[in-house]
Structure formats: structure tokens, C-alpha cells
Design an enzyme around this catalytic site. Sequence first.
Site, PDB file in Angstrom:
ATOM      1  N   THR A 176     108.545  66.753 -38.853  1.00  0.00           N
ATOM      2  CA  THR A 176     109.911  66.226 -38.756  1.00  0.00           C
ATOM      3  C   THR A 176     109.890  64.744 -39.123  1.00  0.00           C
ATOM      4  OG1 THR A 176     110.537  67.795 -37.047  1.00  0.00           O
ATOM      5  CG2 THR A 176     111.868  65.789 -37.201  1.00  0.00           C
ATOM      6  N   ARG A 177     109.201  63.933 -38.302  1.00  0.00           N
ATOM      7  CA  ARG A 177     109.221  62.492 -38.459  1.00  0.00           C
ATOM      8  C   ARG A 177     108.575  62.010 -39.758  1.00  0.00           C
ATOM      9  NH1 ARG A 177     109.984  64.095 -33.507  1.00  0.00           N
ATOM     10  NH2 ARG A 177     108.603  65.700 -34.292  1.00  0.00           N
ATOM     11  N   ARG A 209      99.820  65.482 -46.043  1.00  0.00           N
ATOM     12  CA  ARG A 209      99.509  65.997 -44.693  1.00  0.00           C
ATOM     13  C   ARG A 209      98.647  67.241 -44.882  1.00  0.00           C
ATOM     14  NH1 ARG A 209     103.247  66.678 -39.375  1.00  0.00           N
ATOM     15  NH2 ARG A 209     102.842  64.450 -39.472  1.00  0.00           N
ATOM     16  N   HIS A 247      96.004  59.377 -38.244  1.00  0.00           N
ATOM     17  CA  HIS A 247      97.460  59.358 -38.490  1.00  0.00           C
ATOM     18  C   HIS A 247      97.903  57.893 -38.611  1.00  0.00           C
ATOM     19  CE1 HIS A 247     101.359  60.899 -38.879  1.00  0.00           C
ATOM     20  NE2 HIS A 247     101.610  61.353 -37.669  1.00  0.00           N
ATOM     21  N   GLN A 267     101.575  56.703 -38.070  1.00  0.00           N
ATOM     22  CA  GLN A 267     101.968  56.726 -36.662  1.00  0.00           C
ATOM     23  C   GLN A 267     101.492  55.463 -35.953  1.00  0.00           C
ATOM     24  OE1 GLN A 267     103.758  59.345 -35.082  1.00  0.00           O
ATOM     25  NE2 GLN A 267     103.969  57.745 -33.558  1.00  0.00           N
ATOM     26  N   ASP A 311      99.806  62.929 -26.241  1.00  0.00           N
ATOM     27  CA  ASP A 311     100.242  63.742 -27.377  1.00  0.00           C
ATOM     28  C   ASP A 311     100.105  65.189 -26.917  1.00  0.00           C
ATOM     29  OD1 ASP A 311     100.869  64.729 -29.919  1.00  0.00           O
ATOM     30  OD2 ASP A 311      98.939  64.213 -30.830  1.00  0.00           O
ATOM     31  N   MET A 362      98.582  71.152 -34.235  1.00  0.00           N
ATOM     32  CA  MET A 362      98.842  72.193 -35.231  1.00  0.00           C
ATOM     33  C   MET A 362      97.511  72.770 -35.717  1.00  0.00           C
ATOM     34  SD  MET A 362     101.994  70.644 -37.439  1.00  0.00           S
ATOM     35  CE  MET A 362     101.594  68.898 -37.332  1.00  0.00           C
ATOM     36  N   CYS A 365     103.862  60.315 -29.802  1.00  0.00           N
ATOM     37  CA  CYS A 365     104.213  60.399 -31.231  1.00  0.00           C
ATOM     38  C   CYS A 365     105.269  61.459 -31.526  1.00  0.00           C
ATOM     39  CB  CYS A 365     102.958  60.681 -32.059  1.00  0.00           C
ATOM     40  SG  CYS A 365     102.199  62.269 -31.667  1.00  0.00           S
ATOM     41  N   LEU A 366     105.397  62.461 -30.617  1.00  0.00           N
ATOM     42  CA  LEU A 366     106.266  63.621 -30.813  1.00  0.00           C
ATOM     43  C   LEU A 366     105.678  64.499 -31.947  1.00  0.00           C
ATOM     44  CD1 LEU A 366     109.830  61.965 -30.711  1.00  0.00           C
ATOM     45  CD2 LEU A 366     108.316  62.471 -28.795  1.00  0.00           C
ATOM     46  N   ARG A 382     108.885  54.930 -37.303  1.00  0.00           N
ATOM     47  CA  ARG A 382     108.151  55.625 -38.364  1.00  0.00           C
ATOM     48  C   ARG A 382     108.766  55.303 -39.734  1.00  0.00           C
ATOM     49  NH1 ARG A 382     104.943  59.909 -37.538  1.00  0.00           N
ATOM     50  NH2 ARG A 382     104.635  59.479 -39.756  1.00  0.00           N
TER      51      ARG A 382
HETATM   52  N1   CP Z   1     104.686  62.173 -35.081  1.00  0.00           N
HETATM   53  C1   CP Z   1     104.696  62.949 -36.171  1.00  0.00           C
HETATM   54  O1   CP Z   1     103.919  62.779 -37.105  1.00  0.00           O
HETATM   55  O2   CP Z   1     105.641  63.915 -36.140  1.00  0.00           O
HETATM   56  P1   CP Z   1     105.896  65.045 -37.242  1.00  0.00           P
HETATM   57  O3   CP Z   1     104.742  66.023 -37.121  1.00  0.00           O
HETATM   58  O4   CP Z   1     107.202  65.651 -36.867  1.00  0.00           O
HETATM   59  O5   CP Z   1     105.874  64.412 -38.586  1.00  0.00           O
HETATM   60  N1  NVA Z   2      98.057  65.893 -32.777  1.00  0.00           N
HETATM   61  C1  NVA Z   2      99.221  66.461 -33.406  1.00  0.00           C
HETATM   62  C2  NVA Z   2     100.046  65.368 -33.987  1.00  0.00           C
HETATM   63  C3  NVA Z   2     101.307  65.808 -34.656  1.00  0.00           C
HETATM   64  C4  NVA Z   2     102.099  64.654 -35.187  1.00  0.00           C
HETATM   65  C5  NVA Z   2      98.797  67.462 -34.461  1.00  0.00           C
HETATM   66  O1  NVA Z   2      97.810  67.205 -35.160  1.00  0.00           O
HETATM   67  O2  NVA Z   2      99.426  68.506 -34.567  1.00  0.00           O
END
Ligand code: CP
Ligand code: NVA
Length: 321
Positions: free
Chosen positions: A58-59, A108, A135, A138, A233, A238, A275-276, A302
Site C-alpha cells: 500500500t504505502r 520489492r 527497507h 521506511q 512490526d 509476507m 511501518c504498517l 513515506r
Molecule cells: N510499510 C510498508 O512498506 O507498507 P506497504 O507494504 O503497504 O508498502
Molecule cells: N516485515 C514486513 C514489512 C512490510 C512492510 C514484511 O516483510 O512483510
Amino acid sequence: FAPRHLLSIADLTPAEFSTLLSNASSHKASIKSGVTPAALAGKLSGKTIALMFSKRSTRTRVSTEAAVTSMGGHPMFLGSGDIQLGVNESLYDTSVVISSMVSAMVARVGAHAEVADLAKHSSVPVINALSADFHPLQTIADFVTIQETFGKEKVQGLKVAWVGDANNVLFDLAIGCLKMGVDIAVAAPAGYTIPAAMKQLILASAPEGSTAKLTETNVPEEAVKGSNILVTDTWISMGQEEESAKRLKAFAGYQITEELAKRGGAKDGWRFMHCLPRHSEEVDDEVFYGKRSLVFPEAENRLWAAISALEGFVVNKGKIV
Ligand code: CP
Ligand code: NVA
């Protein structure tokens, strides 16, 4: 002529990191007052920036896309259903081909080696938009937020407590902390702590003579003691979804709450960052939506972080001024 990439905050000197933060803040102030700085206006005009995401976002997606647009460029979003990124084609081939057509790649990925590989073979700058290890965008946003909240001159000497999974977001944050003279204490359960090689890299990022420390514990209260900022976090990043049950069990007792901060002895006026995306297991609603929370200004930052990074690495070709 090899382009300069931003794969981790470790790629920056402390002075360069500070400059990226100041540029983000000053561009934020100008643009919010209705003035686009000459350093940015139209600087990506006629240029395409490939935004290659093999995971959801998202961000990062919205901020990088909006940042490119704000400088007059074309952000070309390429999701995992659109291009071959680490599947059906080597990263070498992908990198050589895409970099021959665009002015920069923002990527990413899963394993950090994937973005490192893209960078190695690219003829244009590559910006890491999250890998398994780092990251950087971030961390830039996080330090802009910390400077805004505590005052730029008061950042050195602060203490950050990270309570939760020792992951990608933590690694670059810890590197940023040591570069900025901020102590960072990490509480993670056994089996989820900082890998030895990563710890070496984090420690090596402290400039000579710095007294900033990285400390580790399995006891959340120990990390929280005397801290100004509590950060966490998700416990399930993911790609780790299959480990959910095991992780939820391992992290029991690590939820950030007012009660934990009190028991641990956080500093009066402590603030909260994340960070969401957020889940309620790692932080309760009272803290996340409460007066101590910086999460929404942090998320907005961001955008300013992305503008600053694109200015430094794409417009100015890695000369951070
Ligand atoms: N914090 C961050 O990177 O969020 P997204 O995964 O939504 O980009
Ligand atoms: N630690 C998380 C950060 C997402 C912004 C991930 O890697 O999914």
C-alpha cells in the site's frame, strides 16, 4: 559508468543519510505550502521509472508512484502478474532489458539477493522497495518522523526499543539508529533474533567514536526500559504465512501495550511507531490509535522519503547533496 543504488541504509554515510532526511523535510514543507522546489519541478519529465513489485504494497507503491508523478515522471507499475521478476527468466535478463528502457528501477522482492542481482546488472539506479533484509525507504520516513517529533538536535542520545520480530524493517532501522547516534534495544524471542552476519553489519554502521549501542534481549521489559520510542512490526512478514501458528505462539507476551511500557519503565512521553500494515497481536488499539502513536504521520512521511530518495539517486545520480 556504474550507477549508484539504494539497497540499504548501510549504503549511506551518516552525512548522506542526514541529507536525505533534511531534503525530505524541506520538500515536505515547501510542497505543503504550495511551492514545488526547483530541485524537483519537472526533474523526471519524460522519464519512466519502473516500479517492480513481486509482493503486495500500500504505502510503498502509492508513495513511490506519487513521488515520481510529483517530479513529472511516469511511474510504470509492474506487479507480479505483469512481468517476469525472478520467474521464467533470469534476473540478469530482466535487469539488462528493463534498465535499457527506463531511468530507474524501484523493486520489492523476496530474498535480498534478488534486488542485489537486479542492481548488479542494471545500467540505471535501483532502489530497494523492501527485500527480506532491508527497507531503506521506511527508515528514511521513520527518521523524518523522529526528527519532527523530538526535534532534530535532540535525536542523538534517544533510545528506541524494538519489541517483536527481528526482520527487514528492524535491520535498516537499527543501521539508521547507529548512524544517527540513537541507542536501539531489541527484544525478540529465541529463534527470531538478529542473524549473526546482520548483527555485524549493523554494528559496523556506527561511525568511529559513536557511543550509540545495539543491545539484544528476550525480555520485552528490558528493551523498553528508558526508551523514548517503542517500535514493532508484524510478527508474520509476507511470505511467512505458513508459520503463522508457530509465530503467534513464539511471540506471545511481546504485544506493545501501555501496561508493558509501564512495567518496563519507558520514558515519560514515550511514542509509538509501526511501518504498517498492522495487526492487533503486535500492538493493541489503545497504543496504536492513542496519543503516543506516530503511525499516520510516519506513513505520510513515506511520500517525502520517496521524493528525497528519487531526487538523490535518480535526479542527482547518487550525489546526495
Ligand atoms: N510499510 C510498508 O512498506 O507498507 P506497504 O507494504 O503497504 O508498502
Ligand atoms: N516485515 C514486513 C514489512 C512490510 C512492510 C514484511 O516483510 O512483510
